[in-house]
Design an enzyme around this catalytic site. Structure first.
Site, short mmCIF file in Angstrom:
data_model
loop_
_atom_site.label_atom_id
_atom_site.label_comp_id
_atom_site.label_asym_id
_atom_site.label_seq_id
_atom_site.Cartn_x
_atom_site.Cartn_y
_atom_site.Cartn_z
N TYR A 41 0.90 -1.08 0.15
CA TYR A 41 -0.05 -0.06 0.15
C TYR A 41 0.91 1.13 0.15
N ASP A 68 10.27 -7.38 -2.41
CA ASP A 68 8.86 -7.69 -1.85
C ASP A 68 8.87 -9.32 -2.09
N ARG A 106 1.34 -6.14 8.62
CA ARG A 106 1.19 -4.69 9.42
C ARG A 106 -0.30 -4.62 10.04
N THR A 136 5.62 2.30 14.26
CA THR A 136 4.21 2.87 14.47
C THR A 136 3.83 3.62 15.80
N TYR A 145 1.26 -7.93 16.67
CA TYR A 145 1.70 -6.67 15.53
C TYR A 145 2.48 -5.55 16.20
N GLN A 165 5.02 5.76 12.72
CA GLN A 165 3.90 6.18 11.79
C GLN A 165 2.45 6.17 12.47
N VAL A 177 -2.50 6.02 7.93
CA VAL A 177 -2.50 6.43 6.95
C VAL A 177 -4.06 6.44 6.21
N ASN A 212 -10.55 4.63 5.99
CA ASN A 212 -10.91 4.30 4.74
C ASN A 212 -11.95 3.25 4.50
N THR A 239 -18.71 1.07 11.68
CA THR A 239 -18.51 0.09 12.65
C THR A 239 -17.60 0.77 13.52
N GLU A 267 -8.63 -2.32 24.43
CA GLU A 267 -7.75 -1.12 24.17
C GLU A 267 -8.66 0.08 24.90
P1 NAD Z 1 1.43 -3.71 3.20
O1 NAD Z 1 1.22 -5.06 3.71
O2 NAD Z 1 0.47 -3.09 2.03
O3 NAD Z 1 2.90 -3.62 2.53
C1 NAD Z 1 3.90 -4.66 3.28
C2 NAD Z 1 4.55 -5.02 2.00
O4 NAD Z 1 5.71 -5.75 2.71
C3 NAD Z 1 3.87 -5.86 1.18
O5 NAD Z 1 4.04 -5.85 -0.33
C4 NAD Z 1 4.27 -7.31 1.62
O6 NAD Z 1 4.24 -8.36 0.58
C5 NAD Z 1 5.73 -6.94 2.11
N1 NAD Z 1 6.37 -8.05 3.00
C6 NAD Z 1 5.94 -8.18 4.24
N2 NAD Z 1 6.84 -9.43 4.56
C7 NAD Z 1 7.78 -9.37 3.95
C8 NAD Z 1 8.98 -10.23 3.62
N3 NAD Z 1 9.11 -11.02 4.95
N4 NAD Z 1 9.87 -10.24 2.82
C9 NAD Z 1 9.58 -9.44 1.70
N5 NAD Z 1 8.45 -8.50 1.70
C10 NAD Z 1 7.79 -8.56 2.70
O7 NAD Z 1 1.47 -2.56 4.28
P2 NAD Z 1 1.56 -0.98 4.24
O8 NAD Z 1 0.31 -0.34 4.85
O9 NAD Z 1 2.00 -0.31 3.03
O10 NAD Z 1 2.37 -0.74 5.57
C11 NAD Z 1 4.02 -0.48 5.25
C12 NAD Z 1 4.72 -0.47 6.40
O11 NAD Z 1 4.11 0.77 7.12
C13 NAD Z 1 4.51 -1.44 7.49
O12 NAD Z 1 5.77 -1.78 8.18
C14 NAD Z 1 3.42 -0.89 8.62
O13 NAD Z 1 3.66 -1.62 9.87
C15 NAD Z 1 3.85 0.75 8.55
N6 NAD Z 1 2.59 1.36 8.95
C16 NAD Z 1 1.50 1.26 8.05
C17 NAD Z 1 0.59 2.18 8.34
C18 NAD Z 1 -0.65 2.23 7.62
O14 NAD Z 1 -1.78 3.00 8.15
N7 NAD Z 1 -0.77 1.50 6.49
C19 NAD Z 1 0.43 2.89 9.61
C20 NAD Z 1 1.77 2.96 10.36
C21 NAD Z 1 2.63 2.21 9.93
N1 USQ Z 2 -11.57 0.87 14.73
C1 USQ Z 2 -13.04 1.39 14.87
N2 USQ Z 2 -13.90 0.69 13.56
C2 USQ Z 2 -13.29 -0.05 12.57
C3 USQ Z 2 -11.73 -0.14 12.41
C4 USQ Z 2 -11.05 0.32 13.51
O1 USQ Z 2 -13.60 1.61 15.80
O2 USQ Z 2 -14.17 -0.32 11.92
C5 USQ Z 2 -10.84 1.50 15.57
C6 USQ Z 2 -9.87 0.48 16.30
O3 USQ Z 2 -10.80 -0.17 17.37
C7 USQ Z 2 -8.67 1.39 16.70
C8 USQ Z 2 -8.78 2.34 15.93
O4 USQ Z 2 -10.12 2.54 15.01
O5 USQ Z 2 -8.91 1.96 17.96
C9 USQ Z 2 -7.66 2.47 14.61
O6 USQ Z 2 -7.92 1.08 13.99
P1 USQ Z 2 -7.27 0.71 12.58
O7 USQ Z 2 -7.64 -0.63 12.20
O8 USQ Z 2 -7.55 1.79 11.79
O9 USQ Z 2 -5.55 0.79 12.92
P2 USQ Z 2 -4.50 0.06 13.51
O10 USQ Z 2 -5.03 -1.37 13.91
O11 USQ Z 2 -4.21 0.94 14.58
O12 USQ Z 2 -3.50 -0.11 12.64
C10 USQ Z 2 -3.07 0.78 11.71
C11 USQ Z 2 -2.40 -0.07 10.81
C12 USQ Z 2 -0.82 -0.31 11.34
C13 USQ Z 2 -0.05 0.86 11.57
C14 USQ Z 2 -1.08 1.63 12.73
C15 USQ Z 2 -0.81 3.04 13.16
O13 USQ Z 2 -2.87 -1.41 10.08
O14 USQ Z 2 0.01 -0.80 10.19
O15 USQ Z 2 0.95 0.58 12.69
O16 USQ Z 2 -2.29 1.72 12.04
S1 USQ Z 2 -1.12 3.26 14.64
O17 USQ Z 2 -2.65 3.19 15.18
O18 USQ Z 2 -0.75 4.57 15.12
O19 USQ Z 2 -0.56 2.28 15.52
#
Ligand code: NAD
Ligand code: USQ
Length: 392
Positions: free
Chosen positions: A11, A31, A100, A144, A181, A208, A211, A240, A253, A325
């Site tokens: 993503y 990847d 993630r 995160t 996680y 982070q 997003v 989203n 939800t 939580e």
């Molecule tokens: P994503 O799952 O869409 O992308 C992760 C990618 O890494 C995937 O394409 C997956 O195939 C690859 N991958 C996983 N394990 C692997 C391995 N062992 N070897 C090679 N490739 C591997 O996730 P994302 O939403 O793009 O998130 C990217 C990073 O950012 C993650 O580390 C996540 O924890 C962090 N992050 C995401 C968010 C969010 O809201 N999406 C928020 C905070 C932090």
């Molecule tokens: N939540 C709802 N309803 C939903 C989905 C989620 O109330 O339908 C709530 C959850 O209980 C939580 C909050 O919204 O309190 C955020 O949940 P989320 O699924 O949007 O985010 P989270 O599980 O925290 O994980 C996402 C990414 C992860 C990243 C993290 C950043 O999947 O990779 O690390 O956001 S952070 O939240 O700052 O840890």
């Protein structure tokens, strides 16, 4: 610079790779396509169709005239990681390549173990490869905000000055992660800091927030360059998900009272923050933490915004929280370091939410309402493997 983007098919990794390539850097993507396999396992799909990595890369070369190097392989495979780092000779490595999803890590024992082995051992392999083959490369690692949890004091950027019984030190901020996680990210942070200390590596740990959004200058330049949009209960993130729910007439939800407050950011700011970190690298031997979010919102506030701006009537439903939580809590987190480096945030506006509605409307025929309801319960330890997540 030579910049290797680990997780470059995901993503955030895919748009980041395109952005850095558009800026003139030489970009390589690593990847193992695990994310596409989770889709198969869970029976879900990105709302926006995504192309194979080969087609994405070929299209980018046609559109921009720039090449992307691709290394297909797994970070848990140490010889692959060594060979890739040796071959590409990176100046910077951006590490997105982890499992993630918090709910995915809480499905059962097998998924918890997989998440921690994948994330922690992948990062350890990378640290060894960097130490031996590219000790001057700057590691930009995606951590995160969830590593900190929700303490009843202000959250600092990685470190806090503590005075205890008359003595003062600057120590890592206490971590209270809320899933296996999020715990994997804390373990990574400790390992990276330690590697910087003992081997003199340099790293920036980007803590982070959540997003939202899918559109960047590059992903919108051709339909084949789109990035994924998850809305299911395992991989979809909260804003989203609420937009998709409003579009298909599903109640929004909200888990529990909706007072859960989180740092959030626009996907375009993820790209900008990663670029700022690369252009302003940590010193050799330095481990630093930047809190990477631009605004905070409670889940209830997000649901209210989506309900108000929804083109069709939307209803909020409070579901029993499947997670363990705090639902009402203090939340104030520092986030000045990236602003000091020049970040100009894209704040969440009515226009942005409306543009998200437009993207989702365009693909609404692809929504599978069966994957929206949460099915993973934090309170139920399951040591026997579940072959898949049950869909209601
Ligand atoms: P994503 O799952 O869409 O992308 C992760 C990618 O890494 C995937 O394409 C997956 O195939 C690859 N991958 C996983 N394990 C692997 C391995 N062992 N070897 C090679 N490739 C591997 O996730 P994302 O939403 O793009 O998130 C990217 C990073 O950012 C993650 O580390 C996540 O924890 C962090 N992050 C995401 C968010 C969010 O809201 N999406 C928020 C905070 C932090
Ligand atoms: N939540 C709802 N309803 C939903 C989905 C989620 O109330 O339908 C709530 C959850 O209980 C939580 C909050 O919204 O309190 C955020 O949940 P989320 O699924 O949007 O985010 P989270 O599980 O925290 O994980 C996402 C990414 C992860 C990243 C993290 C950043 O999947 O990779 O690390 O956001 S952070 O939240 O700052 O840890």
């Amino acid at each position: 610079m030579n910049i290797l983007v680990l997780g470059g098919d995901g993503y955030l990794g895919w748009p980041t790779a395109l952005h850095l390539s558009a800026r003139g850097h030489t970009v390589g993507i690593v990847d193992n396509f695990a994310r596409r396999h989770y889709d198969d396992e869970l029976g879900v799909e990105s709302l926006i169709p995504i192309r194979s990595l080969k087609r994405r890369v070929d299209t980018w070369t046609r559109v921009s005239g720039k090449e992307l190097a691709v290394y297909s392989g797994d970070l848990t495979d140490a010889p692959f990681v060594d060979a890739t780092i040796g071959d590409f000779a990176p100046d910077a490595v951006v590490h997105f390549a982890e499992q993630r999803s918090a709910p995915y890590s809480m499905i059962d024992r097998e998924h918890a173990v997989y998440t921690q082995v994948n994330n922690v051992s992948g990062t350890l392999n990378l640290l060894y490869a960097l130490a031996e083959r590219a000790p001057h490369a700057h590691l930009v690692k995606l951590g995160t905000m969830g590593e900190y949890g929700t303490p009843n004091i202000d959250i600092e950027e990685g470190f806090i000055e503590i005075t205890h019984r008359g003595r003062t030190d600057v120590l890592p901020f206490p971590m209270q992660p809320g899933s296996f996680y999020h715990l994997s990210k804390v373990h990574d942070s400790h390992n990276i800091r330690f590697a910087c200390k003992i081997w003199g590596l340099r790293a920036t740990d980007l803590h982070q927030g959540i997003v939202y959004g899918v559109e960047t200058d590059e992903t919108t330049s051709h339909p084949d360059l789109a990035t994924r949009f998850d809305y299911d209960a395992v991989f979809g993130t909260v804003l989203n998900r609420f937009i998709v729910q409003a579009v298909v007439g599903h109640p929004l939800t909200v888990y529990g009272s909706g007072g859960q407050t989180r740092g959030m950011l626009d996907i375009r700011d993820t790209l900008a923050c990663v670029e700022l970190a690369i252009l302003n690298p940590a010193d050799q031997g330095e481990y630093r933490v930047f809190n990477q979010f631009t605004e905070t919102f409670s889940v209830g506030q997000l649901a209210d915004m989506v309900k108000t701006l929804s083109p069709r009537p939307a209803r909020i439903e409070s579901l029993p929280d499947p997670r363990v939580e705090a639902q009402e809590h203090y939340y104030r987190a520092a986030h000045t370091k990236l602003l000091d480096l020049g970040l100009k945030p894209h704040l969440l506006s009515d226009t942005l939410i409306e543009s998200l509605f437009a993207v989702v409307e365009q693909h609404s025929h692809r929504v599978d309402p069966r994957v929206i309801h949460p099915t993973v319960n934090w309170r139920q330890p399951r040591s026997a493997a579940r072959s898949t997540v049950q869909v209601d």
